[in-house]
Write a protein that holds these residues in place. Sequence first.
Motif, PDB file in Angstrom:
ATOM      1  N   ARG A 145       0.834  -1.211   0.000  1.00 14.54           N
ATOM      2  CA  ARG A 145       0.000   0.000   0.000  1.00 14.54           C
ATOM      3  C   ARG A 145       0.861   1.250   0.000  1.00 14.54           C
ATOM      4  O   ARG A 145       0.540   2.233  -0.657  1.00 14.54           O
ATOM      5  N   GLN A 146       1.955   1.211   0.732  1.00 14.97           N
ATOM      6  CA  GLN A 146       2.833   2.365   0.817  1.00 14.97           C
ATOM      7  C   GLN A 146       3.520   2.626  -0.518  1.00 14.97           C
ATOM      8  O   GLN A 146       3.578   3.759  -0.980  1.00 14.97           O
ATOM      9  N   SER A 147       4.048   1.573  -1.156  1.00 12.77           N
ATOM     10  CA  SER A 147       4.796   1.755  -2.393  1.00 12.77           C
ATOM     11  C   SER A 147       3.905   2.077  -3.579  1.00 12.77           C
ATOM     12  O   SER A 147       4.372   2.592  -4.594  1.00 12.77           O
ATOM     13  N   SER A 148       2.605   1.774  -3.460  1.00 12.77           N
ATOM     14  CA  SER A 148       1.701   2.005  -4.595  1.00 12.77           C
ATOM     15  C   SER A 148       1.190   3.435  -4.662  1.00 12.77           C
ATOM     16  O   SER A 148       0.612   3.848  -5.656  1.00 12.77           O
ATOM     17  N   ILE A 149       1.408   4.224  -3.587  1.00 14.91           N
ATOM     18  CA  ILE A 149       0.946   5.611  -3.600  1.00 14.91           C
ATOM     19  C   ILE A 149       1.783   6.413  -4.584  1.00 14.91           C
ATOM     20  O   ILE A 149       3.002   6.347  -4.585  1.00 14.91           O
ATOM     21  N   GLN A 150       1.145   7.172  -5.431  1.00 16.01           N
ATOM     22  CA  GLN A 150       1.835   7.961  -6.429  1.00 16.01           C
ATOM     23  C   GLN A 150       2.738   8.995  -5.771  1.00 16.01           C
ATOM     24  O   GLN A 150       2.401   9.574  -4.755  1.00 16.01           O
ATOM     25  N   LYS A 151       3.906   9.229  -6.377  1.00 17.70           N
ATOM     26  CA  LYS A 151       4.819  10.243  -5.891  1.00 17.70           C
ATOM     27  C   LYS A 151       4.415  11.570  -6.518  1.00 17.70           C
ATOM     28  O   LYS A 151       4.833  11.907  -7.617  1.00 17.70           O
ATOM     29  N   ASP A 152       3.617  12.291  -5.820  1.00 16.69           N
ATOM     30  CA  ASP A 152       3.052  13.507  -6.403  1.00 16.69           C
ATOM     31  C   ASP A 152       2.558  14.426  -5.303  1.00 16.69           C
ATOM     32  O   ASP A 152       2.311  13.997  -4.176  1.00 16.69           O
ATOM     33  N   ILE A 153       2.435  15.689  -5.645  1.00 13.01           N
ATOM     34  CA  ILE A 153       1.828  16.673  -4.750  1.00 13.01           C
ATOM     35  C   ILE A 153       0.556  17.183  -5.414  1.00 13.01           C
ATOM     36  O   ILE A 153       0.575  17.626  -6.557  1.00 13.01           O
ATOM     37  N   MET A 154      -0.536  17.104  -4.683  1.00 15.97           N
ATOM     38  CA  MET A 154      -1.830  17.537  -5.218  1.00 15.97           C
ATOM     39  C   MET A 154      -2.317  18.730  -4.412  1.00 15.97           C
ATOM     40  O   MET A 154      -2.184  18.767  -3.187  1.00 15.97           O
ATOM     41  N   VAL A 155      -2.864  19.716  -5.120  1.00 14.56           N
ATOM     42  CA  VAL A 155      -3.338  20.937  -4.481  1.00 14.56           C
ATOM     43  C   VAL A 155      -4.793  21.177  -4.871  1.00 14.56           C
ATOM     44  O   VAL A 155      -5.140  21.158  -6.053  1.00 14.56           O
ATOM     45  N   PHE A 156      -5.624  21.380  -3.868  1.00  9.87           N
ATOM     46  CA  PHE A 156      -7.032  21.711  -4.067  1.00  9.87           C
ATOM     47  C   PHE A 156      -7.324  22.957  -3.235  1.00  9.87           C
ATOM     48  O   PHE A 156      -7.423  22.868  -2.005  1.00  9.87           O
ATOM     49  N   ALA A 157      -7.410  24.090  -3.913  1.00  6.81           N
ATOM     50  CA  ALA A 157      -7.598  25.366  -3.211  1.00  6.81           C
ATOM     51  C   ALA A 157      -6.482  25.542  -2.174  1.00  6.81           C
ATOM     52  O   ALA A 157      -5.311  25.545  -2.535  1.00  6.81           O
ATOM     53  N   ASP A 158      -6.830  25.603  -0.879  1.00  9.30           N
ATOM     54  CA  ASP A 158      -5.812  25.787   0.169  1.00  9.30           C
ATOM     55  C   ASP A 158      -5.367  24.476   0.797  1.00  9.30           C
ATOM     56  O   ASP A 158      -4.645  24.462   1.792  1.00  9.30           O
ATOM     57  N   LEU A 159      -5.793  23.343   0.223  1.00  8.75           N
ATOM     58  CA  LEU A 159      -5.427  22.021   0.730  1.00  8.75           C
ATOM     59  C   LEU A 159      -4.326  21.429  -0.138  1.00  8.75           C
ATOM     60  O   LEU A 159      -4.470  21.333  -1.355  1.00  8.75           O
ATOM     61  N   LEU A 173       1.644  13.079  -1.618  1.00  7.85           N
ATOM     62  CA  LEU A 173       1.368  11.649  -1.566  1.00  7.85           C
ATOM     63  C   LEU A 173       2.630  10.827  -1.335  1.00  7.85           C
ATOM     64  O   LEU A 173       2.560   9.690  -0.865  1.00  7.85           O
ATOM     65  N   ASN A 174       3.770  11.385  -1.670  1.00  5.47           N
ATOM     66  CA  ASN A 174       5.023  10.666  -1.469  1.00  5.47           C
ATOM     67  C   ASN A 174       5.467  10.721  -0.008  1.00  5.47           C
ATOM     68  O   ASN A 174       5.761   9.694   0.608  1.00  5.47           O
ATOM     69  N   LYS A 175       5.483  11.920   0.562  1.00  9.97           N
ATOM     70  CA  LYS A 175       5.933  12.095   1.941  1.00  9.97           C
ATOM     71  C   LYS A 175       4.804  11.929   2.955  1.00  9.97           C
ATOM     72  O   LYS A 175       5.030  12.007   4.164  1.00  9.97           O
ATOM     73  N   LYS A 176       3.582  11.725   2.470  1.00 14.35           N
ATOM     74  CA  LYS A 176       2.412  11.543   3.332  1.00 14.35           C
ATOM     75  C   LYS A 176       2.214  12.753   4.242  1.00 14.35           C
ATOM     76  O   LYS A 176       2.002  12.618   5.447  1.00 14.35           O
ATOM     77  N   ARG A 177       2.270  13.917   3.637  1.00 10.02           N
ATOM     78  CA  ARG A 177       2.072  15.158   4.378  1.00 10.02           C
ATOM     79  C   ARG A 177       0.866  15.905   3.842  1.00 10.02           C
ATOM     80  O   ARG A 177       0.637  15.943   2.641  1.00 10.02           O
ATOM     81  N   VAL A 178       0.121  16.467   4.763  1.00 13.99           N
ATOM     82  CA  VAL A 178      -1.084  17.217   4.404  1.00 13.99           C
ATOM     83  C   VAL A 178      -1.032  18.569   5.103  1.00 13.99           C
ATOM     84  O   VAL A 178      -0.653  18.661   6.270  1.00 13.99           O
ATOM     85  N   SER A 179      -1.407  19.609   4.387  1.00 11.77           N
ATOM     86  CA  SER A 179      -1.469  20.936   4.995  1.00 11.77           C
ATOM     87  C   SER A 179      -2.656  21.703   4.437  1.00 11.77           C
ATOM     88  O   SER A 179      -3.123  21.435   3.325  1.00 11.77           O
ATOM     89  N   ARG A 180      -3.134  22.637   5.227  1.00 12.40           N
ATOM     90  CA  ARG A 180      -4.214  23.508   4.779  1.00 12.40           C
ATOM     91  C   ARG A 180      -3.916  24.927   5.233  1.00 12.40           C
ATOM     92  O   ARG A 180      -3.578  25.138   6.409  1.00 12.40           O
ATOM     93  N   GLU A 181      -4.008  25.843   4.289  1.00  7.78           N
ATOM     94  CA  GLU A 181      -3.618  27.232   4.529  1.00  7.78           C
ATOM     95  C   GLU A 181      -2.180  27.301   5.033  1.00  7.78           C
ATOM     96  O   GLU A 181      -1.823  28.166   5.835  1.00  7.78           O
ATOM     97  N   GLY A 182      -1.362  26.366   4.575  1.00 11.45           N
ATOM     98  CA  GLY A 182       0.048  26.344   4.938  1.00 11.45           C
ATOM     99  C   GLY A 182       0.354  25.702   6.272  1.00 11.45           C
ATOM    100  O   GLY A 182       1.523  25.572   6.651  1.00 11.45           O
ATOM    101  N   ASN A 183      -0.659  25.261   6.984  1.00 15.32           N
ATOM    102  CA  ASN A 183      -0.471  24.651   8.308  1.00 15.32           C
ATOM    103  C   ASN A 183      -0.523  23.129   8.202  1.00 15.32           C
ATOM    104  O   ASN A 183      -1.454  22.573   7.621  1.00 15.32           O
ATOM    105  N   ARG A 184       0.471  22.473   8.768  1.00 18.62           N
ATOM    106  CA  ARG A 184       0.574  21.012   8.710  1.00 18.62           C
ATOM    107  C   ARG A 184      -0.585  20.361   9.457  1.00 18.62           C
ATOM    108  O   ARG A 184      -0.948  20.781  10.555  1.00 18.62           O
TER     109      ARG A 184
END
Length: 223
Positions: A118-132, A136-147
């Motif tokens: 499951r970990q290796s199948s996640i695409q290595k990419d950064i996705m942006v939706f408005a302020d979100l 997907l690679n580093k498994k990091r999520v932020s909104r309005e710049g806040n982790r």
Amino acid sequence: MKILIIEDAEKTASFLRKGLTEKGYVVDVESNGQEGLVLAQVNSYDLIILDVMLPQLDGWSILKELRASDNKTYIIMLTARDDTDDKVKGLNLGADDYLVKPFAFSELVARIQTVLRRQSSIQKDIMVFADLEIDLNKKRVSREGNRIELTPKEFMLLSLLIRNNSVALSRSEISEKIWNINFDTDTNVVDVHIRRLRAKIDDGFKKKFIKTVRGIGYMFDES
């Protein structure tokens, strides 16, 4: 790949160590719950095989403590009872899978491979939706710049919803893809995780991304 086995049954632990070592994994074994927790906290493992009934500190407490401290190591629980309540409890606390004793070694290996894949199948990419923003690679999520700190299951759930952007997924589809199991219709583990994810992703923000589709399930909607 490095695996920690926390199991107090000596024969079982020895069998698992030998078998997994022969499969090419680096294996540590601990029989004491409290000591096992310390090992999990101070060392880096790809996966933990965690028995429920342990001396000093049981598996539920270890699991809860690790997830509370934001430890994202994949965890497979070993349970002695084929009890739905026990399974749901473990999954709600943040376990990635479970296996009921006695089990075939080949089944455990298959579960390990599935969880790690499951970990290796996640695409290595950064996705942006408005302020979100989702890395997907580093498994990091932020909104309005806040982790935003997510548990492994919450991140997998968000990733699944995003990959099916604007498509409603049923609870059974979500449980099958995230937990690799078909849940009974009266089990609320999906709803619980959606509620927790919403609290972190949407609560306090004007724009809401996670939508409930009445009669179907849930979806991620950027519109």
